[in-house]
Design a protein around this motif. Structure first.
Motif, PDB file in Angstrom:
ATOM      1  N   GLU A  40       0.831  -1.205   0.000  1.00 54.03           N
ATOM      2  CA  GLU A  40       0.000   0.000   0.000  1.00 54.03           C
ATOM      3  C   GLU A  40       0.865   1.254   0.000  1.00 54.03           C
ATOM      4  OE1 GLU A  40      -3.060   0.080  -0.743  1.00 54.03           O
ATOM      5  OE2 GLU A  40      -3.025   2.265  -0.621  1.00 54.03           O
ATOM      6  N   GLY A  41       1.954   1.220   0.766  1.00 48.26           N
ATOM      7  CA  GLY A  41       2.876   2.356   0.781  1.00 48.26           C
ATOM      8  C   GLY A  41       3.535   2.575  -0.572  1.00 48.26           C
ATOM      9  N   LEU A  42       3.933   1.477  -1.212  1.00 45.53           N
ATOM     10  CA  LEU A  42       4.553   1.599  -2.537  1.00 45.53           C
ATOM     11  C   LEU A  42       3.566   2.191  -3.543  1.00 45.53           C
ATOM     12  CD1 LEU A  42       6.612  -1.712  -2.977  1.00 45.53           C
ATOM     13  CD2 LEU A  42       7.469   0.578  -2.552  1.00 45.53           C
ATOM     14  N   LYS A  43       2.319   1.756  -3.491  1.00 42.54           N
ATOM     15  CA  LYS A  43       1.321   2.280  -4.425  1.00 42.54           C
ATOM     16  C   LYS A  43       1.084   3.768  -4.178  1.00 42.54           C
ATOM     17  CE  LYS A  43      -1.341  -1.961  -5.348  1.00 42.54           C
ATOM     18  NZ  LYS A  43      -2.678  -2.591  -5.208  1.00 42.54           N
ATOM     19  N   GLN A  44       0.989   4.146  -2.909  1.00 41.06           N
ATOM     20  CA  GLN A  44       0.766   5.564  -2.598  1.00 41.06           C
ATOM     21  C   GLN A  44       1.937   6.412  -3.079  1.00 41.06           C
ATOM     22  OE1 GLN A  44      -0.399   6.720   1.358  1.00 41.06           O
ATOM     23  NE2 GLN A  44      -1.946   5.111   1.510  1.00 41.06           N
ATOM     24  N   LEU A  45       3.146   5.912  -2.841  1.00 42.99           N
ATOM     25  CA  LEU A  45       4.340   6.642  -3.286  1.00 42.99           C
ATOM     26  C   LEU A  45       4.326   6.792  -4.796  1.00 42.99           C
ATOM     27  CD1 LEU A  45       7.129   7.892  -2.824  1.00 42.99           C
ATOM     28  CD2 LEU A  45       8.088   5.586  -2.836  1.00 42.99           C
ATOM     29  N   HIS A  46       3.938   5.726  -5.509  1.00 40.57           N
ATOM     30  CA  HIS A  46       3.911   5.797  -6.961  1.00 40.57           C
ATOM     31  C   HIS A  46       2.870   6.805  -7.447  1.00 40.57           C
ATOM     32  CE1 HIS A  46       4.459   4.490 -11.103  1.00 40.57           C
ATOM     33  NE2 HIS A  46       3.142   4.518 -11.208  1.00 40.57           N
ATOM     34  N   ARG A  47       1.683   6.772  -6.836  1.00 44.77           N
ATOM     35  CA  ARG A  47       0.622   7.703  -7.264  1.00 44.77           C
ATOM     36  C   ARG A  47       1.069   9.148  -7.061  1.00 44.77           C
ATOM     37  NH1 ARG A  47      -2.919   4.539  -3.951  1.00 44.77           N
ATOM     38  NH2 ARG A  47      -3.561   2.711  -5.160  1.00 44.77           N
ATOM     39  N   LEU A  48       1.696   9.406  -5.926  1.00 43.74           N
ATOM     40  CA  LEU A  48       2.171  10.755  -5.640  1.00 43.74           C
ATOM     41  C   LEU A  48       3.238  11.165  -6.653  1.00 43.74           C
ATOM     42  CD1 LEU A  48       2.997  12.139  -2.138  1.00 43.74           C
ATOM     43  CD2 LEU A  48       4.623  12.463  -3.961  1.00 43.74           C
ATOM     44  N   THR A  49       4.141  10.228  -6.969  1.00 45.04           N
ATOM     45  CA  THR A  49       5.222  10.525  -7.908  1.00 45.04           C
ATOM     46  C   THR A  49       4.675  10.812  -9.297  1.00 45.04           C
ATOM     47  OG1 THR A  49       6.616   9.004  -6.653  1.00 45.04           O
ATOM     48  CG2 THR A  49       7.420   9.701  -8.795  1.00 45.04           C
ATOM     49  N   VAL A  50       3.778   9.988  -9.769  1.00 46.62           N
ATOM     50  CA  VAL A  50       3.237  10.151 -11.124  1.00 46.62           C
ATOM     51  C   VAL A  50       2.405  11.434 -11.223  1.00 46.62           C
ATOM     52  CG1 VAL A  50       1.587   9.155 -12.756  1.00 46.62           C
ATOM     53  CG2 VAL A  50       3.349   7.729 -11.742  1.00 46.62           C
ATOM     54  N   ASP A  51       1.760  11.806 -10.137  1.00 42.85           N
ATOM     55  CA  ASP A  51       0.983  13.036 -10.142  1.00 42.85           C
ATOM     56  C   ASP A  51       1.892  14.248 -10.347  1.00 42.85           C
ATOM     57  OD1 ASP A  51      -0.482  15.237  -7.867  1.00 42.85           O
ATOM     58  OD2 ASP A  51      -1.490  14.562  -9.694  1.00 42.85           O
ATOM     59  N   ALA A  52       3.070  14.202  -9.717  1.00 47.78           N
ATOM     60  CA  ALA A  52       4.009  15.333  -9.814  1.00 47.78           C
ATOM     61  C   ALA A  52       4.913  15.218 -11.029  1.00 47.78           C
ATOM     62  CB  ALA A  52       4.845  15.413  -8.539  1.00 47.78           C
ATOM     63  N   TRP A  53       5.239  13.965 -11.395  1.00 41.03           N
ATOM     64  CA  TRP A  53       6.161  13.705 -12.504  1.00 41.03           C
ATOM     65  C   TRP A  53       5.462  12.796 -13.503  1.00 41.03           C
ATOM     66  CZ3 TRP A  53      11.061  11.946  -9.243  1.00 41.03           C
ATOM     67  CH2 TRP A  53      11.422  12.982  -8.381  1.00 41.03           C
ATOM     68  N   PRO A  54       4.490  13.290 -14.264  1.00 39.30           N
ATOM     69  CA  PRO A  54       3.635  12.416 -15.079  1.00 39.30           C
ATOM     70  C   PRO A  54       4.371  11.646 -16.173  1.00 39.30           C
ATOM     71  CG  PRO A  54       2.973  14.736 -15.278  1.00 39.30           C
ATOM     72  CD  PRO A  54       4.075  14.688 -14.292  1.00 39.30           C
ATOM     73  N   ASP A  55       5.514  12.142 -16.633  1.00 39.10           N
ATOM     74  CA  ASP A  55       6.196  11.428 -17.708  1.00 39.10           C
ATOM     75  C   ASP A  55       7.336  10.558 -17.176  1.00 39.10           C
ATOM     76  OD1 ASP A  55       8.556  13.906 -19.026  1.00 39.10           O
ATOM     77  OD2 ASP A  55       8.001  13.373 -16.979  1.00 39.10           O
ATOM     78  N   MET A  56       7.329  10.274 -15.868  1.00 39.17           N
ATOM     79  CA  MET A  56       8.442   9.506 -15.304  1.00 39.17           C
ATOM     80  C   MET A  56       8.539   8.126 -15.938  1.00 39.17           C
ATOM     81  SD  MET A  56       9.522   8.417 -11.465  1.00 39.17           S
ATOM     82  CE  MET A  56       8.347   7.086 -11.350  1.00 39.17           C
TER      83      MET A  56
END
Lengths: 143, 140
Positions: free
Chosen positions: B47-63
């Motif tokens: 769950e933590g990994l998914k939350q971290l990913h969602r936050l990252t993609v929201d800020a860095w959409p082309d990562m």
């Protein structure tokens, strides 16, 4: 070479590193090894590796690295490590000279081995954590 | 499990992140995965990994994370990767500057019963800040 032999080379490199016996580095590091993690401006190869090591010691004279795990396949070995050190030396990363702060970080290194020596090296370490532990960067939670 | 099967799990895991298909993570990551290097403030486990990913993609959409090399032995796989993104929003204390970054990273996973159960990850955070213009580049 077998993966066991390659792991033994990495363990020997780590031993030489921890004992700061830089004149013996040539036993395990090829003179023209390609170091992707050498600092910009440092000479390439074995001389660059020695310079980087001495630079680190100037700030953290008691630095020791513990190998936590080795993963070996083909001509490569991956090392997960932890490093403990006390900042008693020169200023580094913006922390004032001899701050006395103790630092512990995790890193991962990858070694490619040929003809019994390390010929290529990549490394990542948690530099942000070093900066936070030295008080140069706010720790998580913002302090 | 063979090292080839373990490498395939890691490729599938990375592809799930790159395609933002987090449901696939349930198939290759244990719900109670240990993440000793996780950033503070996130729940433990998958769950933590998914939350971290969602936050990252929201800020860095082309990562995008490209696997450059996989090295496997026993129950562990190490990945040497390249991480690239153009930050659009502030995240991890890093504001957008209009610039992109491309840096190296590495991660190690331990696999048991076909799933990733432990994960250590590092990336060149200083390189990110230098390329975004937030920290002086070497020599300057």
């Amino acid at each position: 070479m077998s993966t066991e032999e390659n792991e033994a080379i990495v363990r020997r490199y780590r031993e030489i590193h921890n004992k700061n016996q830089l004149d013996q580095l040539g036993e395990v590091l090829a003179a023209d090894f390609v170091g992707h993690a050498l600092l910009p401006g440092a000479p390439s190869g074995l001389e660059g590796a020695k310079m980087v090591h001495l630079g680190g010691l100037a700030a953290f004279p008691d630095a020791q690295v513990t190998t936590e795990d080795l993963i070996a396949e083909g001509d490569k070995v991956v090392e997960r490590w932890t490093q403990t050190m006390t900042h008693t030396g020169v200023s580094m990363f913006g922390a004032p000279t001899g701050s006395g702060k103790k630092v512990k970080i995790t890193g991962i290194s990858i070694y490619r081995i040929a003809s019994g020596k390390i010929v290529e090296h990549w490394s990542q370490m948690d530099v942000v954590s070093i900066l936070q532990q030295l008080g140069v960067m706010p720790a998580p939670g913002g302090s | 499990m063979s090292t080839e099967e373990n490498k395939a799990i890691v490729r599938r895991y990375q592809e799930a992140y790159n395609t933002n298909n987090l449901d696939v993570l349930d198939e290759v990551v244990a719900a109670d995965i240990a993440t000793p290097m996780m950033l503070p403030g996130f729940p433990s486990g998958l769950e933590g990994l998914k939350q971290l990913h969602r936050l990252t993609v929201d800020a860095w959409p082309d990562m995008r994370v490209e696997i450059e090399d996989l090295i496997a032995e026993g129950d562990r796989v190490a990945a040497r990767v390249t991480v690239s993104a153009t930050p659009q929003k502030e995240a991890f204390g890093v504001p957008p500057t209009g610039k992109s970054f491309k840096v190296g990273g590495m991660y190690i996973v331990r696999i048991a019963d076909g799933k990733i159960v432990e994960h250590w990850s590092l990336e060149d955070a200083i390189g990110i800040m230098q390329q975004l213009g937030l920290m002086p580049a070497p020599g300057g």
